[in-house]
Motif scaffolding. Sequence first.
Motif, PDB file in Angstrom:
ATOM      1  N   ALA B  89       0.830  -1.200   0.000  1.00  0.00           N
ATOM      2  CA  ALA B  89       0.000   0.000   0.000  1.00  0.00           C
ATOM      3  C   ALA B  89       0.869   1.257   0.000  1.00  0.00           C
ATOM      4  CB  ALA B  89      -0.929  -0.011   1.223  1.00  0.00           C
ATOM      5  N   LEU B  90       1.930   1.228   0.809  1.00  0.00           N
ATOM      6  CA  LEU B  90       2.804   2.409   0.850  1.00  0.00           C
ATOM      7  C   LEU B  90       3.436   2.662  -0.517  1.00  0.00           C
ATOM      8  CD1 LEU B  90       4.477   2.003   4.372  1.00  0.00           C
ATOM      9  CD2 LEU B  90       2.660   3.620   3.696  1.00  0.00           C
ATOM     10  N   ALA B  91       3.828   1.600  -1.185  1.00  0.00           N
ATOM     11  CA  ALA B  91       4.413   1.753  -2.525  1.00  0.00           C
ATOM     12  C   ALA B  91       3.383   2.300  -3.505  1.00  0.00           C
ATOM     13  CB  ALA B  91       4.958   0.405  -3.006  1.00  0.00           C
ATOM     14  N   ALA B  92       2.165   1.785  -3.416  1.00  0.00           N
ATOM     15  CA  ALA B  92       1.104   2.239  -4.324  1.00  0.00           C
ATOM     16  C   ALA B  92       0.784   3.708  -4.075  1.00  0.00           C
ATOM     17  CB  ALA B  92      -0.152   1.372  -4.137  1.00  0.00           C
ATOM     18  N   ILE B  93       0.693   4.066  -2.804  1.00  0.00           N
ATOM     19  CA  ILE B  93       0.407   5.468  -2.454  1.00  0.00           C
ATOM     20  C   ILE B  93       1.529   6.368  -2.972  1.00  0.00           C
ATOM     21  CG2 ILE B  93       0.235   7.063  -0.508  1.00  0.00           C
ATOM     22  CD1 ILE B  93      -1.143   4.628   1.017  1.00  0.00           C
ATOM     23  N   ALA B  94       2.758   5.910  -2.771  1.00  0.00           N
ATOM     24  CA  ALA B  94       3.902   6.691  -3.237  1.00  0.00           C
ATOM     25  C   ALA B  94       3.836   6.909  -4.747  1.00  0.00           C
ATOM     26  CB  ALA B  94       5.199   5.987  -2.856  1.00  0.00           C
ATOM     27  N   ALA B  95       3.261   5.939  -5.450  1.00  0.00           N
ATOM     28  CA  ALA B  95       3.116   6.053  -6.907  1.00  0.00           C
ATOM     29  C   ALA B  95       1.848   6.809  -7.283  1.00  0.00           C
ATOM     30  CB  ALA B  95       3.122   4.667  -7.540  1.00  0.00           C
ATOM     31  N   GLY B  96       1.123   7.297  -6.268  1.00  0.00           N
ATOM     32  CA  GLY B  96      -0.061   8.114  -6.548  1.00  0.00           C
ATOM     33  C   GLY B  96      -1.296   7.327  -6.955  1.00  0.00           C
ATOM     34  N   LYS B  97      -1.289   6.050  -6.629  1.00  0.00           N
ATOM     35  CA  LYS B  97      -2.448   5.220  -6.988  1.00  0.00           C
ATOM     36  C   LYS B  97      -3.499   5.228  -5.878  1.00  0.00           C
ATOM     37  CE  LYS B  97       0.107   3.551 -10.402  1.00  0.00           C
ATOM     38  NZ  LYS B  97       0.018   4.136 -11.746  1.00  0.00           N
ATOM     39  N   ALA B 110      -0.098   0.595  14.682  1.00  0.00           N
ATOM     40  CA  ALA B 110       1.008   1.478  14.296  1.00  0.00           C
ATOM     41  C   ALA B 110       1.251   1.405  12.790  1.00  0.00           C
ATOM     42  CB  ALA B 110       2.277   1.088  15.065  1.00  0.00           C
ATOM     43  N   ASP B 111       1.258   0.193  12.257  1.00  0.00           N
ATOM     44  CA  ASP B 111       1.419   0.025  10.812  1.00  0.00           C
ATOM     45  C   ASP B 111       0.273   0.709  10.067  1.00  0.00           C
ATOM     46  OD1 ASP B 111       3.601  -1.486  11.438  1.00  0.00           O
ATOM     47  OD2 ASP B 111       2.852  -3.369  10.570  1.00  0.00           O
ATOM     48  N   ALA B 112      -0.926   0.493  10.553  1.00  0.00           N
ATOM     49  CA  ALA B 112      -2.097   1.059   9.882  1.00  0.00           C
ATOM     50  C   ALA B 112      -2.017   2.586   9.871  1.00  0.00           C
ATOM     51  CB  ALA B 112      -3.376   0.588  10.563  1.00  0.00           C
ATOM     52  N   GLN B 113      -1.590   3.130  11.003  1.00  0.00           N
ATOM     53  CA  GLN B 113      -1.505   4.590  11.100  1.00  0.00           C
ATOM     54  C   GLN B 113      -0.585   5.169  10.030  1.00  0.00           C
ATOM     55  OE1 GLN B 113      -0.173   6.025  14.908  1.00  0.00           O
ATOM     56  NE2 GLN B 113      -0.615   8.167  14.382  1.00  0.00           N
ATOM     57  N   GLU B 117      -1.677   7.865   7.170  1.00  0.00           N
ATOM     58  CA  GLU B 117      -1.020   9.162   6.999  1.00  0.00           C
ATOM     59  C   GLU B 117      -0.471   9.325   5.588  1.00  0.00           C
ATOM     60  OE1 GLU B 117       1.578   9.134  10.365  1.00  0.00           O
ATOM     61  OE2 GLU B 117      -0.052   9.639  11.768  1.00  0.00           O
ATOM     62  N   ALA B 118       0.117   8.259   5.086  1.00  0.00           N
ATOM     63  CA  ALA B 118       0.652   8.311   3.722  1.00  0.00           C
ATOM     64  C   ALA B 118      -0.462   8.573   2.716  1.00  0.00           C
ATOM     65  CB  ALA B 118       1.379   7.004   3.396  1.00  0.00           C
ATOM     66  N   ALA B 119      -1.579   7.856   2.866  1.00  0.00           N
ATOM     67  CA  ALA B 119      -2.671   7.994   1.910  1.00  0.00           C
ATOM     68  C   ALA B 119      -3.266   9.395   1.956  1.00  0.00           C
ATOM     69  CB  ALA B 119      -3.755   6.942   2.191  1.00  0.00           C
ATOM     70  N   GLU B 120      -3.423   9.912   3.165  1.00  0.00           N
ATOM     71  CA  GLU B 120      -4.056  11.223   3.296  1.00  0.00           C
ATOM     72  C   GLU B 120      -3.134  12.338   2.784  1.00  0.00           C
ATOM     73  OE1 GLU B 120      -5.715  11.491   7.261  1.00  0.00           O
ATOM     74  OE2 GLU B 120      -7.228   9.958   6.783  1.00  0.00           O
ATOM     75  N   ARG B 121      -1.854  12.152   3.043  1.00  0.00           N
ATOM     76  CA  ARG B 121      -0.890  13.128   2.508  1.00  0.00           C
ATOM     77  C   ARG B 121      -0.920  13.123   0.985  1.00  0.00           C
ATOM     78  NH1 ARG B 121       2.874  11.619   6.407  1.00  0.00           N
ATOM     79  NH2 ARG B 121       3.638  10.059   4.940  1.00  0.00           N
ATOM     80  N   ALA B 122      -0.990  11.909   0.437  1.00  0.00           N
ATOM     81  CA  ALA B 122      -0.942  11.780  -1.025  1.00  0.00           C
ATOM     82  C   ALA B 122      -2.272  12.141  -1.675  1.00  0.00           C
ATOM     83  CB  ALA B 122      -0.556  10.355  -1.401  1.00  0.00           C
ATOM     84  N   GLY B 123      -3.320  12.171  -0.868  1.00  0.00           N
ATOM     85  CA  GLY B 123      -4.636  12.511  -1.407  1.00  0.00           C
ATOM     86  C   GLY B 123      -5.235  11.431  -2.298  1.00  0.00           C
ATOM     87  N   VAL B 124      -4.796  10.198  -2.116  1.00  0.00           N
ATOM     88  CA  VAL B 124      -5.403   9.107  -2.897  1.00  0.00           C
ATOM     89  C   VAL B 124      -6.600   8.553  -2.142  1.00  0.00           C
ATOM     90  CG1 VAL B 124      -3.202   8.509  -3.972  1.00  0.00           C
ATOM     91  CG2 VAL B 124      -3.948   7.304  -1.881  1.00  0.00           C
ATOM     92  N   LYS B 125      -7.463   7.874  -2.892  1.00  0.00           N
ATOM     93  CA  LYS B 125      -8.641   7.238  -2.290  1.00  0.00           C
ATOM     94  C   LYS B 125      -8.256   5.851  -1.792  1.00  0.00           C
ATOM     95  CE  LYS B 125     -12.229   9.969  -3.093  1.00  0.00           C
ATOM     96  NZ  LYS B 125     -13.215  10.279  -2.044  1.00  0.00           N
ATOM     97  N   THR B 126      -8.874   5.446  -0.690  1.00  0.00           N
ATOM     98  CA  THR B 126      -8.601   4.100  -0.169  1.00  0.00           C
ATOM     99  C   THR B 126      -9.918   3.422   0.214  1.00  0.00           C
ATOM    100  OG1 THR B 126      -8.347   4.981   2.078  1.00  0.00           O
ATOM    101  CG2 THR B 126      -6.336   4.740   0.769  1.00  0.00           C
ATOM    102  N   LEU B 127      -9.909   2.127   0.083  1.00  0.00           N
ATOM    103  CA  LEU B 127     -11.076   1.326   0.494  1.00  0.00           C
ATOM    104  C   LEU B 127     -10.568  -0.011   1.014  1.00  0.00           C
ATOM    105  CD1 LEU B 127     -14.230   1.098   0.529  1.00  0.00           C
ATOM    106  CD2 LEU B 127     -14.030  -0.125  -1.639  1.00  0.00           C
TER     107      LEU B 127
END
Lengths: 374, 374, 374, 374
Positions: B89-97, B110-113, B117-127
């Motif tokens: 997920a972190l890699a995907a978020i980093a790639a803007g997916k 802790a991992d989930a947090q 944070e990464a997803a919200e910073r990147a502004g990507v959608k998550t489900l």
Amino acid sequence: MKALNIGLIGTGFMGKAHAIALKAAPTVFSLPALPVCDLLAEVDDEMAARKARELGFARSTGDWRALVADPEVDVVDICAPNFLHQEMALAAIAAGKHVYAEKPLALSAADAQQMVEAAERAGVKTLVGFNYIRNSATRLAREIIASGEIGELIHFRGRHNEDYLADPAKPHDWHTRRATAGAGALGDVGSHILNMAEYLTGRRIQEVFGQLQTVIPKRPLADGSAGLGEVENDDQAQALLRFDGGLIGNIETSRVAVGRKMGLAYTVTGTKGTIAFDQERMSELQLYKSEGPEGRRGFRTLLIGPEHPDYAAFSPAPGHGLGYNDQKIIEIRDLVEGIVTGTPLYPDFREAWRVNRMIDAIETSHAEGCWLPV
Amino acid sequence: MKALNIGLIGTGFMGKAHAIALKAAPTVFSLPALPVCDLLAEVDDEMAARKARELGFARSTGDWRALVADPEVDVVDICAPNFLHQEMALAAIAAGKHVYAEKPLALSAADAQQMVEAAERAGVKTLVGFNYIRNSATRLAREIIASGEIGELIHFRGRHNEDYLADPAKPHDWHTRRATAGAGALGDVGSHILNMAEYLTGRRIQEVFGQLQTVIPKRPLADGSAGLGEVENDDQAQALLRFDGGLIGNIETSRVAVGRKMGLAYTVTGTKGTIAFDQERMSELQLYKSEGPEGRRGFRTLLIGPEHPDYAAFSPAPGHGLGYNDQKIIEIRDLVEGIVTGTPLYPDFREAWRVNRMIDAIETSHAEGCWLPV
Amino acid sequence: MKALNIGLIGTGFMGKAHAIALKAAPTVFSLPALPVCDLLAEVDDEMAARKARELGFARSTGDWRALVADPEVDVVDICAPNFLHQEMALAAIAAGKHVYAEKPLALSAADAQQMVEAAERAGVKTLVGFNYIRNSATRLAREIIASGEIGELIHFRGRHNEDYLADPAKPHDWHTRRATAGAGALGDVGSHILNMAEYLTGRRIQEVFGQLQTVIPKRPLADGSAGLGEVENDDQAQALLRFDGGLIGNIETSRVAVGRKMGLAYTVTGTKGTIAFDQERMSELQLYKSEGPEGRRGFRTLLIGPEHPDYAAFSPAPGHGLGYNDQKIIEIRDLVEGIVTGTPLYPDFREAWRVNRMIDAIETSHAEGCWLPV
Amino acid sequence: MKALNIGLIGTGFMGKAHAIALKAAPTVFSLPALPVCDLLAEVDDEMAARKARELGFARSTGDWRALVADPEVDVVDICAPNFLHQEMALAAIAAGKHVYAEKPLALSAADAQQMVEAAERAGVKTLVGFNYIRNSATRLAREIIASGEIGELIHFRGRHNEDYLADPAKPHDWHTRRATAGAGALGDVGSHILNMAEYLTGRRIQEVFGQLQTVIPKRPLADGSAGLGEVENDDQAQALLRFDGGLIGNIETSRVAVGRKMGLAYTVTGTKGTIAFDQERMSELQLYKSEGPEGRRGFRTLLIGPEHPDYAAFSPAPGHGLGYNDQKIIEIRDLVEGIVTGTPLYPDFREAWRVNRMIDAIETSHAEGCWLPV
């Protein structure tokens, strides 16, 4: 045949159920003595006389102390409200009578302990009316568990939920006051599932963690006067359980569980099978066993029949069904056999005291926020 | 129509379910974009190519990092084992997916947090794929509860019990190791019922009191070598719950509950009615309401039909029934709509993080023997 | 992979169900050819184009005759109203197409016979959509019966009751007219249970004794004009059955059975066991076997799982449940395999003709008051 | 209080059930006279004396003719095998006694007619023990139907299936011989569902079309001698029904329906609702009503409670459940009230004669292959 004279105190729901069972038991079962509906006590002479006629008792009295003292009475059967159990039982024991009392035995463990000690000192027999453990389906469940048929037990889930106080417009009665009821749902119906947990599993509950709640904090006053009065005990409660031998489980109880009328239910999981039961379908038991091909496994519905405990005395035909009062007939059989043959009665005052200790421990655990021993 | 290219990682149980749903969703629902089965990643090129043919993906790769980096991919769909969720997920978020991941989101809060944070910073959608909350019957339950139809909620009881590890001869796999699974039953299936508890009631769980147990402490080693290895997480767990607004409840979860195959079930009690549901009968809901004459009240079995959420898209005829994969079809609809229209997705990473926090709190509470906040 | 181009006529309830299944089937199953949603016909070009977009077909036409004649189309899939089946199927057969038609095949046995003869002369493959026989639970039932696991069959009870015309205010539609529906409930839903009776038991129904009734003799006119028009076929029907080999049974069918939504149900009794099933709980089967100790016998609930027919393709996890549309996915698998491999399709037109003959025999038996051969 | 002396003939399954009910009834209900267990007859003096002790009768005799002639006996209660009903009842009537007999009344309609005429000439009261119609749930069903709550009746489906002769190794007994049983399953258990059909619907069955079958044509001889003897009556039967007022329906009955123990069940469909009941769950009734929003309709499970007929006499608490013998207690109440107050008893000999006529008509219809009037 030897007669066993019964002196019944109280003729509400339970008093009538006892009377029906006393009448029917000698025909259903072959008993070692004949229980005789001898003397009945109610709040005054007139009501006592009327109730004796209705329920088929030979004599009546408006004074329960006279009943307890009556030399003809062998067994004092206490169906009066819970807060009177202690005083009546102690008087009966003092008079050397055997005592058959409704549940819960007492309003607190301390009261119950006093009753246990008095009964044991006096050497009288005692029995407490946890009638649901006498249902054939539940006796079958216990038999299956005890035989190892579902392996080692790993989880117990039990509940006894009803909705008799779900309506917030229902005024106070003895259930809602500390002085007359002790605990609320936990004492009234929860006592059944706590006793059931130990009865079924054959294990002792060693520690509890409880949570209680009064859902409807104020109710109309019983006397119809304006204003609301505070409810003094729990409407619902739940607890996590640690049994001996590592078994864990949980119980729930409620008097405000909308839609539940006779919601005593349990699921007992073992390493090789699972049992599930719901008292609202009291003549059937669900059984799953890890045997045979995977594709043919499933919970099976066992309809109670003559192969199962006590059923054959009611009917030789399977699946014809027992009712609530039939449980009391079995209880009377157990009472008479225990008294006449001298074999132990279950659950006696000592056993019922355990239930009071569990209730107290759950209440204290709730207050203290930690596990407590029973 | 706009296309939404999906990159799927992992093709086990969940990967296939996602693929089926991706194929069917555009025909079942009228979607604002067409989800395209574009790129599939598996452990090596050969398997990836074979699975792409089987599941109907256009392209394949033996390197999930290539998938994440692929410019054509709009959504990374993570169906790999739980312990890989975070890294992928972190890699995907980093790639803007956008990221669509199976549950539980992570092995710890802790991992989930970090993922949130990464997803919200990147502004990507998550489900996150808590699919049981998408079943029509459960959506109906939520609708009934939210409307006040059963009054104020007073109790929640939930369980998610299965028996996939009930056999002690079953060797270790990723489920039984801390490093690959985090919590045991509590994380794997318990996560469903914890999310469900909040979804259904619309309330937040504020405090928990937990109890965990490893029923089968040692199992054969996964590599077939002699000896047994220690199971590192819980086989069963239970917890008492305090929600906001005074609601109380409890949950149970197990992977050794003999006989339970898809044992997610809940009972939600309100002041005016009660709802009961069992996922093993996923197309019906039990509803009791305190209305009409007492003698005509009872739990009624609502068969899911076109009046209920999302059912009409599958069939105009009531009672014809939905299946497990149909829930995933609804999930895909929600995913596509959320991404295209920009409306919030539920449950997103932030919401799934809550579930990880509840799991952690239950584990810590067990260790410390006291109530803990989530 | 080889493609099999599908030409779909009709996009109502069944047309959409076919489309969903065509999309999902290649991902659920490993198929010997890829069914392609190629050409769609509706009543006019505009609606056809819109529906093709919605359901994911490549091309569309407002003229079903053009579809039938289209050289790219391999299989004509008829989901138009029943009274059009004959004309469309004959045209498709004449064009050398395989035909996949919804049930009932025709409005009368005579019509069906003509279709059978045309198809067999032309050597095309045919399949009729009696989808309930493809449900895993029913396939399991058939497997259990065929294996002799419940002994020799002695009784079949079947019903298919729904309530879609229970409301007397519901106006006429094609169901209620002889010219457009043939028989009423008996033809529409009764056809399912008649086919099911033979499918499950592996026996032929040889003689029937029927009773039909139009419960609501007049209904509002479909065009909204004042007055009521006569209902021209049965609202409910029942029949006694004689199968070959001495098996007896009965069926019931209704479109006015208040409360029944998907009320296909059967009980098959053998000399050593009994099977019971209700399509409203389509993912479970009740099985009783006369084996093991009497006190442990009971109907067991088998939750459908990967050990059972076709389930594993949908999910590796037992008890997760199939839905209505999943049955159609299995039907598509059967269709594609039958056409590509040349193995017989069941039920083909010849088999469906039997159902029409049973319907006719039940109607005539009702009129004549005597047993009639099929 | 006035006493009503009962003379009981026969102490098998039914005799014991009567005795239990006689003992309990005066405590359950407030009766206008006290039924007294006075005299008991069995096949010889010794057995009679023993059974009188067991069942709580004051006196005993080895000669049923002495019982019938005894001047103290008010009511002759016939629980002897069916083939003795006629002779005993005629003797009792001749002695001016009221007669309470088990079902079926006689082995044929002709025999029953003779009994009806004798009883009516003598002016004695008669009652036949179709006990299932006294169950609270069934009385509630009748009440709901009679009130019009489910609209006009359109269909009745009934069955009474058991498996007491499913085992082909079970030797002949009185059930399997024409001379001792008359019809087979149809007479023994089928009589219940035929009476029930009329009782519930308040309609008369006017015509029947029957089908009977002897599934196990030969059985071991009762005396244990080698060889097999022919079974002389039906193992299973089914019939289509025409009631007055246009209602149609069907019944099934069996003594070889593997897995059914107390399989009396019915579904009554009306224009506005449907009732469904299964005696194996005798304390609940399923009710569907076409009212309220479509999305909230469903079959609801009514647990029998104090709002329902006769339940409150057994318990003030809903859902606590009645059993098989409780039905007999209600029957005794009806018997005593009818005799003392002079109100009609249902079902009396005349009504039970109808059942015999239905049985005969079903048998003849089977032979002739046509509808026959009752």
